[in-house]
Design an enzyme around this catalytic site. Structure first.
Site: not given
Length: 239
Positions: A17, A19
């Site tokens: 991922d 953020d």
């Protein structure tokens, strides 16, 4: 050769991922969102944020409206926030441990990809000044506004299934040997639904607001990527 001392099921590929996991951008989203909400006497609490993390922009805006009842459309929210986000994203910093880990995996030719709810436009802004960190991923980046993900934001597993395909991983058996790094609860659920191993690296404030109904099933939880031990997963040890 696989390590004989690994503590978890050995893996062959890694998906990140972005953020809040690679970049300190979740904090910036919170700051800008609260600037938007302030005139309406509202605030994005961690209870709200835990439901937004990992969602594509339009889906996140709809969730914010539902949670706060502010008199704006999703499109108005995205438009108002984008101008400010464009400013702050240009100087976003990497989170501790990510640069070392990506460099290490790239050195040992471990297949890596990014699966992010971030729009492609925002991805470019966030990463332009961090070429050393993101260059190893090449074209193996799947953003939340990709047409293949329409209506399928995390916790739907599609983003991880499609990111794995970028690495040549196409079967459930192969996905079981893929490790995902996530900071958000929807992302953990998406990775598990994709049949993958997942290391959860949550913000302590997120953990504090999660109740029993939010129970997750990560393969392992770390307070920081700095705590990750590659050989526990059958990956090459740090030098």
């Amino acid at each position: 050769m696989e390590s004989k001392t690994h503590k978890h099921a050995p893996v062959d590929a890694v998906i990140f991922d972005m953020d809040g996991l690679m970049l300190d951008s979740e904090r910036l989203y919170t700051v800008v969102t609260n600037e938007l909400l302030a005139p309406y006497g509202k605030e994005m609490t961690w209870d709200i944020k835990k439901g937004i993390m990992g969602r594509p922009a339009l889906d996140a805006a709809r969730y914010l409206i539902s949670a706060t009842q502010i008199p704006l459309t999703p499109e108005e929210i995205m438009s108002k926030m984008q101008v400010r986000l464009n400013e702050v994203f240009k100087s976003v910093k990497p989170l501790p441990g990510i640069e070392k880990l990506v460099k290490h995996l790239d050195k040992h030719k471990i297949p890596i990809a990014i699966a992010t709810g971030s729009k492609a436009e925002n991805y470019k802004i966030k990463t332009a000044h961090l070429e050393h960190l993101f260059a190893p991923f090449g074209l193996n980046v799947l953003c939340g506004d990709d047409p293949i993900l329409e209506g399928k934001g995390k916790p739907d597993p599609t983003i991880f299934i499609e990111a794995a395909k970028m690495l040549g991983i196409k079967t459930p058996e192969a996905r079981a040997r893929c490790l995902v790094f996530e900071d958000g609860a929807p992302g953990v659920r998406a990775a598990r639904a994709a049949g993958m191993e997942v290391v959860w690296v949550p913000d302590p404030q997120l953990v504090a607001v999660m109740g029993t109904e939010d129970k997750l099933n990560p393969s392992h939880t770390h307070g920081s990527l700095e705590d990750f031990v590659p050989e526990d997963w059958g990956l090459p040890a740090y030098d």
